[in-house]
Each structure stands twice: as structure tokens, then as C-alpha cells.
Design an enzyme around this catalytic site. Structure first.
Site, PDB file in Angstrom:
ATOM      1  CG  HIS A   4      -2.068   0.926   1.104  1.00 24.27           C
ATOM      2  ND1 HIS A   4      -1.969   2.275   1.348  1.00 24.27           N
ATOM      3  CD2 HIS A   4      -3.332   0.682   0.694  1.00 24.27           C
ATOM      4  CE1 HIS A   4      -3.161   2.826   1.109  1.00 24.27           C
ATOM      5  NE2 HIS A   4      -4.002   1.891   0.715  1.00 24.27           N
ATOM      6  CG  ASP A  64      -8.311  -4.251  -2.951  1.00 21.20           C
ATOM      7  OD1 ASP A  64      -7.520  -3.302  -2.994  1.00 21.20           O
ATOM      8  OD2 ASP A  64      -9.544  -4.128  -3.108  1.00 21.20           O
TER       9      ASP A  64
HETATM   10  C1  SDX Z   1      -6.109   0.108  -3.015  1.00 23.31           C
HETATM   11  O1  SDX Z   1      -4.383   4.664  -2.143  1.00 23.31           O
HETATM   12  C2  SDX Z   1      -5.288   4.010  -1.547  1.00 23.31           C
HETATM   13  O2  SDX Z   1      -5.713   4.337  -0.456  1.00 23.31           O
HETATM   14  C3  SDX Z   1      -5.837   2.831  -2.309  1.00 23.31           C
HETATM   15  C4  SDX Z   1      -6.870   1.986  -1.569  1.00 23.31           C
HETATM   16  C5  SDX Z   1      -8.152   2.741  -1.349  1.00 23.31           C
HETATM   17  O3  SDX Z   1      -8.913   2.351  -0.424  1.00 23.31           O
HETATM   18  O4  SDX Z   1      -8.451   3.657  -2.136  1.00 23.31           O
HETATM   19  O5  SDX Z   1      -6.365   1.582  -0.310  1.00 23.31           O
HETATM   20  C6  SDX Z   1      -7.255   0.739  -2.351  1.00 23.31           C
HETATM   21  O6  SDX Z   1      -5.850   0.447  -4.139  1.00 23.31           O
HETATM   22  C7  SDX Z   1      -5.265  -0.883  -2.254  1.00 23.31           C
HETATM   23  C8  SDX Z   1      -4.013  -1.339  -3.086  1.00 23.31           C
HETATM   24  C9  SDX Z   1      -4.492  -2.456  -4.025  1.00 23.31           C
HETATM   25  N1  SDX Z   1      -3.422  -2.796  -4.982  1.00 23.31           N
HETATM   26  C10 SDX Z   1      -2.820  -3.993  -4.941  1.00 23.31           C
HETATM   27  O7  SDX Z   1      -3.000  -4.837  -4.067  1.00 23.31           O
HETATM   28  C11 SDX Z   1      -1.878  -4.223  -6.118  1.00 23.31           C
HETATM   29  C12 SDX Z   1      -0.534  -4.762  -5.616  1.00 23.31           C
HETATM   30  N2  SDX Z   1       0.127  -3.683  -4.858  1.00 23.31           N
HETATM   31  C13 SDX Z   1       1.031  -2.833  -5.564  1.00 23.31           C
HETATM   32  O8  SDX Z   1       0.862  -2.662  -6.909  1.00 23.31           O
HETATM   33  C14 SDX Z   1       1.581  -1.676  -4.739  1.00 23.31           C
HETATM   34  O9  SDX Z   1       1.843  -2.152  -3.498  1.00 23.31           O
HETATM   35  C15 SDX Z   1       0.739  -0.419  -4.629  1.00 23.31           C
HETATM   36  C16 SDX Z   1       0.343   0.127  -5.957  1.00 23.31           C
HETATM   37  C17 SDX Z   1      -0.477  -0.687  -3.819  1.00 23.31           C
HETATM   38  C18 SDX Z   1       1.577   0.627  -3.885  1.00 23.31           C
HETATM   39  O10 SDX Z   1       2.640   0.916  -4.707  1.00 23.31           O
HETATM   40  P1  SDX Z   1       3.725   2.040  -4.294  1.00 23.31           P
HETATM   41  O11 SDX Z   1       3.424   2.673  -3.010  1.00 23.31           O
HETATM   42  O12 SDX Z   1       3.909   2.924  -5.480  1.00 23.31           O
HETATM   43  O13 SDX Z   1       4.986   1.165  -4.009  1.00 23.31           O
HETATM   44  P2  SDX Z   1       5.988   0.728  -5.104  1.00 23.31           P
HETATM   45  O14 SDX Z   1       5.238   0.244  -6.309  1.00 23.31           O
HETATM   46  O15 SDX Z   1       6.991   1.805  -5.277  1.00 23.31           O
HETATM   47  O16 SDX Z   1       6.648  -0.552  -4.409  1.00 23.31           O
HETATM   48  C19 SDX Z   1       7.650  -0.384  -3.422  1.00 23.31           C
HETATM   49  C20 SDX Z   1       8.494  -1.655  -3.518  1.00 23.31           C
HETATM   50  C21 SDX Z   1       8.934  -1.968  -4.961  1.00 23.31           C
HETATM   51  O17 SDX Z   1      10.173  -2.664  -4.881  1.00 23.31           O
HETATM   52  P3  SDX Z   1      11.550  -1.800  -5.178  1.00 23.31           P
HETATM   53  O18 SDX Z   1      11.375  -1.160  -6.555  1.00 23.31           O
HETATM   54  O19 SDX Z   1      11.625  -0.759  -4.090  1.00 23.31           O
HETATM   55  O20 SDX Z   1      12.632  -2.822  -5.149  1.00 23.31           O
HETATM   56  O21 SDX Z   1       7.698  -2.785  -3.093  1.00 23.31           O
HETATM   57  C22 SDX Z   1       7.544  -3.686  -4.173  1.00 23.31           C
HETATM   58  C23 SDX Z   1       7.886  -2.932  -5.452  1.00 23.31           C
HETATM   59  O22 SDX Z   1       8.410  -3.837  -6.436  1.00 23.31           O
HETATM   60  N3  SDX Z   1       6.126  -4.062  -4.169  1.00 23.31           N
HETATM   61  C24 SDX Z   1       5.675  -5.316  -4.328  1.00 23.31           C
HETATM   62  C25 SDX Z   1       4.279  -5.216  -4.206  1.00 23.31           C
HETATM   63  N4  SDX Z   1       3.932  -3.930  -3.981  1.00 23.31           N
HETATM   64  C26 SDX Z   1       5.082  -3.222  -3.967  1.00 23.31           C
HETATM   65  N5  SDX Z   1       6.328  -6.470  -4.573  1.00 23.31           N
HETATM   66  C27 SDX Z   1       5.526  -7.564  -4.666  1.00 23.31           C
HETATM   67  N6  SDX Z   1       4.170  -7.563  -4.562  1.00 23.31           N
HETATM   68  C28 SDX Z   1       3.519  -6.404  -4.316  1.00 23.31           C
HETATM   69  N7  SDX Z   1       2.189  -6.395  -4.197  1.00 23.31           N
END
Ligand code: SDX
Length: 426
Positions: free
Chosen positions: A305, A362
């Protein structure tokens, strides 16, 4: 005038900015004067940008806190209902018993949609994704209320908010019915908000749908847990669309479109598909390895998140609800076993702890929706249904604020500087 100031030193320029404290959370540095000093801030993805002032929802990502008008999500999920939460979000205060009944009566009596709206559905292929149909029909709603779209009139704004909160369940159920080829079911005023939605989804002319209290409660709780979440991507989309003066139905359609993405509200559908792809507990290590592999774009859907770096309080409540519903319905869903084992392994793996990747809202919602009998491709529509009150409350708050301006970010330009143009030889 703010007591505290932040000083920026850029070359031989020294600029002071006011620091503004809210009631909770990070103070903000007011950089509005920066443009006149020849600089822009640069913050793609808005990782450290406060886009507005709001009193609706507070999130503390480090402590896993979520408050709606100061009330904790745990208390609301346990002891409130979605209609009461809608009143709090939209009108700012917990309703009195009389206000609650009046609000509930108002919402109940706006649940029908214009009969001509039915025809919009017949332009879609019957296998159209429900979110495609929802985007289209929510935007189309504005065509039925032309005399009531003055966004500067608080009363017209409130009527639009009531209509949208009331009609989203009807539209979402119509998307489902169109997909499965069953007749649309009209709303019923004798049912609760959640029961009415379930009835419009699952009753058929041949037999009534039997409302199970546990399912009705779980549905209402899912609505509460998805109602609002500060300035997430879809809410920010609604605010930006509304800042141009666009009508509320068009703004909510923009929010639906943004929510559809798998990184946002599309994650619950993607999460269940991922659990189905994993299929069994013994395949979990393979997927954990893929999630950790930098060269693999795969991510564990339902994990991580932007704000919560400790735990998502909604996931905790959803997890409890998941077990209650599956026990009550005596559903033995192997995907729950996979989800529980995936959560256990992920939370014990240093990679996920280091990256602060915890199950988000989710992760469990898909399993509960599945247990209720809602197909995977409807999950994000349910999220949009529930989030409509958050979207429209933020829109109403923004439109109520004096001096509201159109949102118009700038950029870091890295294209060509001016160069000579020589016309093509014709
Ligand atoms: C919702 O914003 C909100 O409030 C949203 C929400 C709402 O109520 O409105 O809460 C609802 O959208 C919840 C999130 C649902 N999405 C998912 O479950 C999809 C999977 N999650 C990711 O895509 C990700 O975690 C996000 C989009 C939710 C957050 O992404 P960020 O904050 O931009 O973090 P990032 O992509 O920069 O990741 C940071 C690191 C990265 O590694 P590095 O590049 O630093 O090496 O964490 C890793 C990412 O590769 N990472 C994951 C991961 N999420 C982040 N690795 C594996 N699996 C994951 N799910």
C-alpha cells in the site's frame, strides 16, 4: 500567519515558506509562492504532496489508523452501518436517530433509475466487463438531471450526492443482470441498503432471493470498509475532474475509470485470479519467488500500500468477516486456505517485512464476495459502489471551499528546445 517557516536555499536564492499544522498527521509546507520564485516542486506519483485540505478521513500509514470524521474504522465496521457512515462522510457529523431515519428515507427513495437508462445497457455486448458498463451508465446519468446540475448550489450538490449514493447499487446490479442475461430487478423500499442490493443482484422472477442476515451484514461491512480513503488515486481523479466545474455524475464516472486499474480497485479481482492461479498451498513458494524477482513484473495482488506501512486496518476487519461468513455459510473455500497460507508465508518472509508489504483491504474482500456468490468480474463494481460516497463527499467538500481553483499541475520539461521547422516538400 504561520509561526513555523521552512527555508529553501536554491543557489543564491533563499525562500521562506509557511509550515501549516493540521489536527492530525504530517504538517505541510505551503509552496504556493514557489512558482513566482522561478521553481516548481517535482513529485511524480504525489509521494509527498498534499493536494488539498480535508476534514473527511485521516490515515496514519505507520500506525495503521483510519478515521472517518474522527471515528475509527474498527468501531464503525463493528457497530455502525453503511447508511450512517454515508451521513457522516457527506454531512460531517454522526446523525441523530431522527437524522438517520430521514437520510435513510431519502436514499431509499432515490434508488430507482430512469426507465430509459435500461436502453443504454442494450448497446453493450452481453459479455462487456461490468466496469465498462458502469463507467458508461454513471456518466450517462447526468443526461437525466440537466435542470439540477448547478455545482455552485449546495442543495443541488446534496441532491446529486443522494442520487448517486442511492442509484449505484441499482446500476451495479443492472450490470450483473445484463451479463448473466436475467431481467433487471427493481429496488425495494422495504429492504436495507445492503439487502436491497443483494436482492437486485440475485432475485429472479421465478423465485425470490432469501436474504441471509450474515450475508447482509457482511455486504454492509464491505461497503463500510471501502467507503472512503483520503486522497487515493480515484478520489484525486474525482477532485481534479470536479475542479473544472464538471457535473458530479461525470466526476464519479472518472472515479470509476481510475478505480478500475489493477494497482487500485481492480486489485480485488486480480487478487482472486492470482489465488485461483496459485491453486494450492504447495505452489505458493513459486509465486513468492516471482514477487521477489526484480525481472518479473508479477506482484502479489492484495499486498502493499502506498500509505499503510504497518498494516491496513481494513484488512484486519475484513479477515474477521471472511471467517464469519465462510463459517455461517458453511463454505469450505480452498482459496481461503491458500490466502491464509500465502499471508503467513509472506508475513514471515524478510523481503515483505523489509518492503513493508502487508495484506491490504483487497486481499480478503475477494474471498468474502466470492463466498456470497458474486462473480470475480463484479468485485471492482462493488468497490465503486461503496466508494461513491467517499468520492462525492470529497467533491462536495471541494466545491464548498471558498476560492476553489481548477487543478493545473506543471511539469519538468525534457523535450526539444525551440528548433527550426522546414516544411515537407509538397
Ligand atoms: C487500493 O491509495 C489508496 O488508499 C488505495 C486503496 C483505497 O482504499 O483507495 O487503499 C485501495 O488500491 C489498495 C491497493 C491495491 N493494490 C494492490 O493490491 C496491487 C498490488 N500492490 C502494488 O501494486 C503496490 O503495493 C501499490 C500500488 C499498492 C503501492 O505501490 P507504491 O506505493 O507505489 O509502491 P511501489 O510500487 O513503489 O513498491 C515499493 C516496492 C517496490 O520494490 P523496489 O522497486 O523498491 O525494489 O515494493 C515492491 C515494489 O516492487 N512491491 C511489491 C508489491 N507492492 C510493492 N512487490 C511484490 N508484490 C507487491 N504487491
Amino acid at each position: 500567519m504561520s509561526e513555523k517557516m521552512a527555508t529553501l536555499k536554491a543557489g543564491d536564492v533563499e525562500i521562506e515558506f509557511p509550515i501549516i499544522e493540521g489536527t492530525e498527521g504530517h504538517p505541510v509546507i505551503d509552496v504556493r509562492a514557489l512558482g513566482s520564485k522561478g521553481y516548481f516542486t517535482f513529485d511524480p506519483g504525489f509521494m509527498a504532496t498534499g493536494s488539498c485540505e480535508s476534514s473527511i478521513t485521516f490515515i496514519d500509514g505507520a500506525k495503521g489508523i483510519l478515521l472517518h470524521r474522527g471515528f475509527s474504522i474498527e468501531d464503525l465496521a463493528r457497530d455502525s452501518d453503511y447508511i450512517e457512515v454515508c451521513h457522516m462522510l457527506l454531512h460531517g457529523e454522526k446523525p441523530t436517530e431522527e437524522e438517520y431515519q430521514e437520510f435513510k428515507h431519502t436514499i431509499t427513495r432515490h434508488t430507482m433509475v430512469h426507465e430509459q437508462l435500461n436502453m443504454f445497457f442494450h448497446g453493450f455486448r452481453n459479455d462487456a466487463h461490468p466496469m465498462a458498463m458502469l463507467c458508461g451508465t454513471v456518466g450517462a446519468l447526468s443526461s437525466f438531471y440537466h435542470s439540477d446540475l448547478d455545482v455552485s448550489d449546495p442543495e443541488q450538490r446534496k441532491r446529486s450526492a443522494h442520487r448517486l449514493i442511492a442509484k449505484m447499487p441499482t446500476l451495479v446490479a443492472m450490470c450483473y443482470k445484463y451479463n448473466v442475461g436475467q431481467p433487471f430487478v427493481y429496488p425495494r423500499n422495504d429492504l436495507s441498503y445492503a439487502a436491497n442490493f443483494l436482492n437486485m443482484m440475485f432475485s429472479v422472477p421465478a423465485e425470490d432471493y432469501k436474504i441471509t442476515p450474515a450475508v447482509e451484514r457482511a455486504m454492509d461491512r464491505i461497503f463500510i470498509l471501502h467507503a472512503d480513503h483520503e486522497q487515493n488515486a480515484s478520489t484525486s481523479t474525482v477532485r481534479l475532474a470536479g475542479s473544472s466545474g464538471a457535473n458530479p455524475y461525470a466526476c464519479i464516472a472518472a472515479g470509476v475509470a481510475s478505480l478500475w486499474g489493477p494497482a487500485h480497485g481492480g486489485a480485488n479481482e486480480a487478487c482472486l485470479k492470482m489465488l485461483e492461479e496459485i491453486g494450492s498451498v504447495d505452489r505458493i513458494p513459486e509465486f513468492i519467488a516471482r514477487a521477489k524477482d526484480k525481472n518479473d513484473p508479477f506482484r502479489l495482488m492484495g499486498f502493499g500500500h502506498r500509505v499503510y506501512k504497518n498494516h491496513d486496518p481494513r484488512a484486519t476487519v475484513m479477515r474477521e468477516s471472511c471467517h464469519e461468513v465462510l463459517a455461517e455459510l458453511n463454505v469450505d473455500n480452498p482459496l481461503l486456505d491458500v490466502a491464509m497460507e500465502l499471508e503467513r508465508i509472506a508475513l514471515s518472509d524478510p523481503y515483505f517485512a523489509e518492503k513493508k508489504l502487508f495484506p491490504n483491504v483487497d486481499f480478503y474482500s475477494g474471498i468474502v464476495l466470492s463466498a456470497i456468490g458474486i462473480p470475480t468480474n463484479m468485485f471492482t463494481c462493488i468497490f465503486a459502489l461503496a466508494r461513491t460516497v467517499g468520492w462525492i463527499s470529497h467533491w462536495h467538500e471541494m466545491m464548498s471551499q471558498p476560492g476553489q481553483k481548477i487543478g493545473r499541475p506543471r511539469q519538468l520539461y525534457t523535450g526539444h528546445s525551440k528548433r527550426e521547422y522546414t516544411p515537407l516538400k509538397k
